[in-house]
Scaffold this motif. Structure first.
Motif, PDB file in Angstrom:
ATOM      1  N   LEU A   1      49.560  28.966   4.637  1.00 25.18           N
ATOM      2  CA  LEU A   1      50.643  28.809   5.441  1.00 25.18           C
ATOM      3  C   LEU A   1      51.966  29.663   5.218  1.00 25.18           C
ATOM      4  CD1 LEU A   1      50.079  24.697   6.034  1.00 25.18           C
ATOM      5  CD2 LEU A   1      49.844  26.645   7.814  1.00 25.18           C
TER       6      LEU A   1
ATOM      7  N   SER B   1      53.999  32.627   7.435  1.00 32.31           N
ATOM      8  CA  SER B   1      55.400  32.633   7.846  1.00 32.31           C
ATOM      9  C   SER B   1      56.085  34.128   7.728  1.00 32.31           C
ATOM     10  CB  SER B   1      55.614  31.712   6.632  1.00 32.31           C
ATOM     11  OG  SER B   1      55.624  29.859   7.595  1.00 32.31           O
TER      12      SER B   1
ATOM     13  N   PHE C   1      56.135  27.475  12.552  1.00 28.96           N
ATOM     14  CA  PHE C   1      55.376  26.254  12.780  1.00 28.96           C
ATOM     15  C   PHE C   1      56.527  25.545  13.185  1.00 28.96           C
ATOM     16  CE2 PHE C   1      52.724  28.971   9.981  1.00 28.96           C
ATOM     17  CZ  PHE C   1      51.533  28.731  10.241  1.00 28.96           C
TER      18      PHE C   1
ATOM     19  N   GLN D   1      57.722  20.794  12.524  1.00 29.12           N
ATOM     20  CA  GLN D   1      56.640  19.831  12.557  1.00 29.12           C
ATOM     21  C   GLN D   1      56.420  18.984  14.516  1.00 29.12           C
ATOM     22  OE1 GLN D   1      57.479  16.992   9.285  1.00 29.12           O
ATOM     23  NE2 GLN D   1      57.493  15.408  10.956  1.00 29.12           N
TER      24      GLN D   1
ATOM     25  N   ASN E   1      51.951  21.060  10.843  1.00 25.52           N
ATOM     26  CA  ASN E   1      52.426  22.064  10.868  1.00 25.52           C
ATOM     27  C   ASN E   1      51.751  22.844  12.195  1.00 25.52           C
ATOM     28  OD1 ASN E   1      52.940  22.659   7.826  1.00 25.52           O
ATOM     29  ND2 ASN E   1      50.512  20.977   7.293  1.00 25.52           N
ATOM     30  N   SER E   2      52.503  22.580  13.240  1.00 22.46           N
ATOM     31  CA  SER E   2      52.102  23.240  14.464  1.00 22.46           C
ATOM     32  C   SER E   2      52.997  24.637  14.689  1.00 22.46           C
ATOM     33  CB  SER E   2      52.641  21.957  15.354  1.00 22.46           C
ATOM     34  OG  SER E   2      52.544  22.822  16.984  1.00 22.46           O
ATOM     35  N   LEU E   3      51.626  25.845  14.964  1.00 26.71           N
ATOM     36  CA  LEU E   3      52.860  26.868  15.572  1.00 26.71           C
ATOM     37  C   LEU E   3      53.681  26.260  16.915  1.00 26.71           C
ATOM     38  CD1 LEU E   3      49.797  28.540  16.458  1.00 26.71           C
ATOM     39  CD2 LEU E   3      50.529  28.859  14.662  1.00 26.71           C
ATOM     40  N   SER E   4      54.978  27.142  17.002  1.00 26.09           N
ATOM     41  CA  SER E   4      55.603  27.171  17.492  1.00 26.09           C
ATOM     42  C   SER E   4      56.087  28.368  18.808  1.00 26.09           C
ATOM     43  CB  SER E   4      57.062  27.248  17.173  1.00 26.09           C
ATOM     44  OG  SER E   4      58.538  27.153  17.798  1.00 26.09           O
TER      45      SER E   4
END
Length: 469
Positions: free
Chosen positions: A93, A97, A103, A105, A114-117
């Motif tokens: 992770l 990054s 990432f 929340q 840990n969610s993609l943005s």
């Protein structure tokens, strides 16, 4: 002609992770992607972007994460692969990054920590453009090019070039139809699973692949698996897949997939076949039930049976729950005041359905019942089906990606039948097997975590291998 030190087959997350790691270590690398489109489709582009291991926080304490993985896979995961995944999860992770992948929340639970943005859209149907996986792949592709790597599109890998003792490249068919041989010192297979190849699905998973919902990007044809098998690679765990239970109308209506899924309803109530009888342990979870449906003689015969309490309980659980999203997306409930009337609407034998529900309620109340499959109660509570109105949903099995495939070690090196590595050949992501177990106990580890971690590890292993070639 040697075009690069390393060739990577597939431009999804696993392939781009491997290629970026190779490039940042100073080696030349070329990714071969079969699609010619700029936004080439693959499961990594469709993803909603939740990086997790076994539906929980992949950045947690490694020992805890491993225990959770082993519980989910019911002890069938390969110990070395489980160690490699969980010991390197946090590091992966951080590394992603550093490449520019963002990432956030997205929720309070470990699944969404840990969610993609930008995150995937909370809507039914497909909504991937400019979000989550689409942005991630564009970011990783740009980073690879900035590091000197290349992505060659319209290139379909057909055969591995095998020397006397190692893999030496790939034979490919170009967008113009020419067949060329690309030589390299190492090859990474990362072209996804074989879920979209009906012949392979029929060979390993279901006698009726035409009656499974393709809950995926359609790009996973299993060519990497076939090439590796032809080169002497071992295959493991090929009889199971990750997927979800969907409304049967999703077979023809794209608004009903990939969400909402019906897993929580099925885990709370019961699933019956055309004889109105249960055929699996619903308490083992949605992935297990989905596989059990796919293995029926007719995978389009499954029906979920539940009552109003389950509809307003488990029916409101999980991401985009069936209640209310199924109805708003165009799905329907079949409802009746009595089980007899419900059976008649479904074309099932009324006396058999009444008997099935009666025996199931006995199982819930007393823990045993004759002529019934068992019913686990952890992690999914068993709800009795007692009071009308009673409901049913005609279901289908949605296949997202195959959980088995090419056997590898903890360094993503491809293994022969005798357990020895094939020098110069690596594999990562959904084309591999062993991590998510096999047989009835198979459990879902997480597609994004599996692809990212082992893609990175493949690149690191290649860095150790190339100086010796």
């Amino acid at each position: 002609m040697t075009l690069s030190d390393v060739i990577v087959i597939g431009g999804g997350l696993a392939g781009l992770a491997a290629a970026n790691k190779v490039a940042e270590q100073g080696w030349s690398v070329q990714v071969l992607e079969q699609s010619k489109d700029d936004a080439y489709l693959c499961n990594s582009r469709y993803t909603g972007g939740l990086f997790h291991i076994a539906m929980d926080d992949m950045a947690g304490d490694p020992q805890w994460v491993k225990e959770n993985l082993e519980k989910t896979t019911r002890g069938t995961t390969h110990p070395q692969l489980a160690d490699a995944l969980t010991q390197n999860a946090r590091r992966t992770l951080r590394w992603l990054s550093s490449l520019g992948v963002r990432f956030i929340q997205a929720g309070p639970d470990g699944l969404r920590r840990n969610s993609l943005s930008p995150p995937g859209v909370r809507q039914t149907g497909l909504n991937w453009r400019g979000r989550a996986g689409d942005v991630m792949l564009r970011t990783l592709g740009d980073k690879l090019r900035a590091q000197g790597g290349t992505i060659a599109q319209g290139m379909t890998a057909q055969r591995l070039l095998m020397g006397a003792d190692r893999c030496e490249g790939v034979e490919v068919k170009t967008a113009t139809g020419d067949v060329v041989q690309l030589h390299s010192r190492a090859v990474v297979i990362a072209d996804g699973g074989f879920q979209a190849n009906p012949d392979l699905v029929k060979r390993f998973i279901s006698a009726r692949p035409d009656r499974l919902l393709q809950r995926n990007a359609g790009s996973g044809q299993g060519q990497g698996l076939l090439m590796a098998e032809a080169a002497g690679a071992k295959l493991v765990g090929t009889d199971r897949f990750y997927g979800h239970i969907q409304h049967r109308k999703a077979m023809t209506d794209g608004a009903l997939w990939p969400y909402p899924v019906l897993d929580s309803l099925a885990c709370g109530g019961i699933v019956v076949d055309e004889t109105a009888r249960r055929f699996c342990d619903e308490g083992l979870g949605g992935v297990f039930i989905t596989n059990a449906i796919a293995q029926r003689a007719d995978p389009l015969s499954a029906v979920i049976i539940f009552d109003e309490a389950i509809w307003n309980g488990p029916g409101r659980d999980w991401l985009l729950p069936a209640n209310p999203y199924l109805l708003s997306a165009g799905g329907n409930l079949i409802s009746a005041d009595t089980l007899t009337e419900l059976a008649q609407k479904l074309g099932l034998d009324p006396s058999t359905l009444v008997d099935t529900v009666t025996r199931y309620n006995q199982l819930v109340d007393e823990g045993t019942a004759s002529d019934q499959p068992p019913r686990s109660v952890h992690p999914y509570k068993a709800w009795p089906i007692r009071h009308g109105p009673f409901h049913a949903i005609e279901a289908c099995a949605g296949i997202t990606y195959t959980m088995g495939g090419i056997a590898t070690d903890a360094q993503a090196r491809v293994l022969r039948e005798d357990g020895q590595t094939i020098p110069g050949l690596y594999a990562a992501g959904a084309c591999t097997g062993g991590l998510e177990g096999g047989g009835e106990a198979a459990g879902y580890s997480g597609g994004l975590s599996k692809s990212a971690v082992f893609g990175m590890l493949a690149g690191e292993a290649i860095d150790q291998y190339l100086p010796s070639v």
